[in-house]
Design a protein around this motif. Structure first.
Motif, PDB file in Angstrom:
ATOM      1  N   MET A 163       0.816  -1.211   0.000  1.00  0.00           N
ATOM      2  CA  MET A 163       0.000   0.000   0.000  1.00  0.00           C
ATOM      3  C   MET A 163       0.849   1.260   0.000  1.00  0.00           C
ATOM      4  N   LEU A 164       2.066   1.176   0.513  1.00  0.00           N
ATOM      5  CA  LEU A 164       2.939   2.349   0.550  1.00  0.00           C
ATOM      6  C   LEU A 164       3.557   2.647  -0.813  1.00  0.00           C
ATOM      7  N   VAL A 165       3.591   1.637  -1.679  1.00  0.00           N
ATOM      8  CA  VAL A 165       4.133   1.858  -3.024  1.00  0.00           C
ATOM      9  C   VAL A 165       3.184   2.760  -3.806  1.00  0.00           C
ATOM     10  N   GLY A 166       3.686   3.908  -4.246  1.00  0.00           N
ATOM     11  CA  GLY A 166       2.863   4.855  -4.988  1.00  0.00           C
ATOM     12  C   GLY A 166       1.981   5.734  -4.131  1.00  0.00           C
ATOM     13  N   SER A 167       2.182   5.725  -2.825  1.00  0.00           N
ATOM     14  CA  SER A 167       1.306   6.501  -1.932  1.00  0.00           C
ATOM     15  C   SER A 167       1.688   7.979  -1.851  1.00  0.00           C
ATOM     16  N   LEU A 168       2.798   8.375  -2.474  1.00  0.00           N
ATOM     17  CA  LEU A 168       3.201   9.779  -2.563  1.00  0.00           C
ATOM     18  C   LEU A 168       3.348  10.450  -1.197  1.00  0.00           C
ATOM     19  N   GLY A 169       3.775   9.680  -0.212  1.00  0.00           N
ATOM     20  CA  GLY A 169       4.007  10.252   1.102  1.00  0.00           C
ATOM     21  C   GLY A 169       2.759  10.641   1.848  1.00  0.00           C
ATOM     22  N   THR A 170       1.611  10.093   1.469  1.00  0.00           N
ATOM     23  CA  THR A 170       0.352  10.472   2.117  1.00  0.00           C
ATOM     24  C   THR A 170      -0.037   9.548   3.261  1.00  0.00           C
ATOM     25  N   LEU A 171       0.605   8.384   3.379  1.00  0.00           N
ATOM     26  CA  LEU A 171       0.243   7.420   4.415  1.00  0.00           C
ATOM     27  C   LEU A 171       1.270   7.346   5.528  1.00  0.00           C
ATOM     28  N   ALA A 172       2.547   7.452   5.190  1.00  0.00           N
ATOM     29  CA  ALA A 172       3.615   7.326   6.173  1.00  0.00           C
ATOM     30  C   ALA A 172       4.920   7.780   5.531  1.00  0.00           C
ATOM     31  N   VAL A 173       5.921   8.021   6.374  1.00  0.00           N
ATOM     32  CA  VAL A 173       7.265   8.335   5.894  1.00  0.00           C
ATOM     33  C   VAL A 173       8.073   7.042   5.920  1.00  0.00           C
ATOM     34  N   ILE A 174       8.475   6.556   4.765  1.00  0.00           N
ATOM     35  CA  ILE A 174       9.234   5.311   4.672  1.00  0.00           C
ATOM     36  C   ILE A 174      10.638   5.547   5.218  1.00  0.00           C
ATOM     37  N   SER A 175      11.072   4.694   6.137  1.00  0.00           N
ATOM     38  CA  SER A 175      12.371   4.901   6.786  1.00  0.00           C
ATOM     39  C   SER A 175      13.381   3.798   6.497  1.00  0.00           C
ATOM     40  N   GLN A 176      12.910   2.585   6.191  1.00  0.00           N
ATOM     41  CA  GLN A 176      13.822   1.462   5.966  1.00  0.00           C
ATOM     42  C   GLN A 176      13.157   0.467   5.026  1.00  0.00           C
TER      43      GLN A 176
END
Length: 416
Positions: A163-176
């Motif tokens: 779900m984070l793939v393609g989410s444009l930073g709207t769901l969470a900040v990816i850290s690792q």
């Protein structure tokens, strides 16, 4: 077009995932400013609204290797690692991440995932979501959560990483991120075909289904794009007509056989010419194809997703409007750079209106991929809401209940 649009923006550069989590937690409790994740700043203008105000979180210092068990062909790194740095590390072990990333000297892994960036090789190798086996991210409240793990066969929990793939930073900040890797190929070549008619192009593309070869990429460009790509690659290539460029990878003898065989197969479609490009020349040409979809010198870059069988209908309409077209032809993904003559907002809207007539909106869509910042709130940066839109909003509310993460991208720029 690589910087955020005008607005009152502060910047925060965390040096650890803990520091990032603490900052977002404090923001959620106290100031509740909008947060805009940023990595290498190569895609900030992609589907981005104007007049942003809040804090830009730059992840460039989150660039450590966490774990690299080479024999397992997986690697875990922090999300701020630049793609070139990642490639240098894994290339030394004869491995690669087979995702084409424009401006890879600046683009970060987290940014690639957030924007779902891909290029020509998606035809054979898929997209970044096919290689992400684990993600750590921080939600709008500052909570660190994980999905997946460091091994390929990992099915624990909900598959939030997809779900984070393609989410444009709207769901969470990816850290690792943990990634599955592939071996590096021994060699690569490209075959450049020129055709004088759309009919012959379509026939040749349809014949790929029964081809005895297995290409890694099938790229189309109209004459305007072909001239620009040939010039950028500094190669003497026929570029006054429609072009299909096919890429092959693998053992040298197999690659050479496939290149010659596709030329034999396509003789029946009457190409004006065919040319095999090898070695460093092939690498240089391929890199130009990778970079071309994000050209930033044009006023507007469009992206259309259509059925491959309907692609040439769209291409013909776009070419009549003097748009430079590059397409991942076998996937039906088309990028178009509008001409400089489209200098006003009304010009762009008129072009969009004409192009939409050539798309079946049940199976495809057209969006503005990049544009001048002052136009971004007046043009359709997103397509119509998909069937699962209500579920997406529920996920957004669960991970970011206060609507602090790039929320304008999520809620206000979707056509209704």
């Amino acid at each position: 077009m690589s910087s955020l649009h005008s607005g009152d923006l502060e910047e925060f550069v965390p040096t650890s995932q803990i520091e990032l989590s603490r900052f977002i937690t404090e923001n959620a409790i106290a100031t509740q400013k909008q947060i805009f994740p940023a990595g290498g700043r190569t895609s900030l203008s992609v589907c981005c609204p104007a007049s942003l105000s809040g804090t830009q979180i730059c992840t460039s210092q989150l660039n450590k290797v966490i774990d690299y068990p080479v024999r397992d062909m997986t690697i875990t790194v922090e999300a701020g690692m630049r793609i070139d740095q990642l490639n240098e590390i894994i290339s030394a072990e004869g491995q690669r991440l087979p995702i084409d990333v424009p401006q890879s000297n600046r683009a970060t892994l987290g940014g690639v995932i957030a924007t779902n960036t891909s290029g020509p090789k998606r035809f054979s190798y898929g997209t970044i979501r096919d290689y992400v086996i684990g993600i750590s991210a921080i939600d709008g409240k500052g909570n660190l959560f994980k999905s997946g793990g460091r091994v390929v066969k990992n099915v624990a929990g909900y598959d939030l990483k997809k779900m984070l793939v393609g989410s444009l930073g709207t769901l969470a900040v990816i850290s690792q991120v943990s990634l599955n890797l592939r071996p590096k190929p021994e060699s690569m070549c490209m075959v450049w075909f020129a055709f004088d008619s759309y009919v012959n192009v379509e026939q040749a593309l349809n014949a790929m289904i029964t081809s005895g070869t297995r290409p890694t990429a099938v790229e189309y460009c109209n004459s305007k794009a072909a001239r620009q790509i040939a010039a950028e690659s500094r190669l003497d290539l026929p570029s006054e007509h429609n072009v299909i460029c096919i890429s092959y990878e693998g053992p040298s003898n197999v690659v050479k056989w496939q290149a010659n065989h596709i030329i034999e197969e396509w003789n029946e479609f009457s190409p004006l010419s065919s040319q095999i490009i090898e070695s460093d020349h092939a690498t240089r040409l391929y890199n130009v194809f990778t970079e071309y979809q994000t050209s930033s010198d044009d006023p507007v870059t469009l992206k259309a997703v259509v059925l491959p069988s309907q692609m040439m209908k769209f291409v013909e309409s776009a070419t009549q409007l003097n748009i430079a077209i590059q397409a991942h032809a076998a996937d039906g993904i088309v990028f178009g750079h509008l001409p400089d003559s489209a200098s006003s907002l009304e010009d762009v809207k008129q072009i969009l209106s004409q192009l939409k007539k050539s798309i079946d909106h049940k199976t495809g869509y057209l969006t503005v991929y990049q544009c001048e910042s002052e136009w971004s709130e007046l043009l359709p940066l997103f397509c119509s809401p998909p069937p699962g839109w209500s579920l997406m909003k529920q996920l957004k509310n669960a991970l970011d209940p206060d609507q602090l993460l790039n929320s304008k991208r999520f809620t206000e720029l979707v056509e209704t």
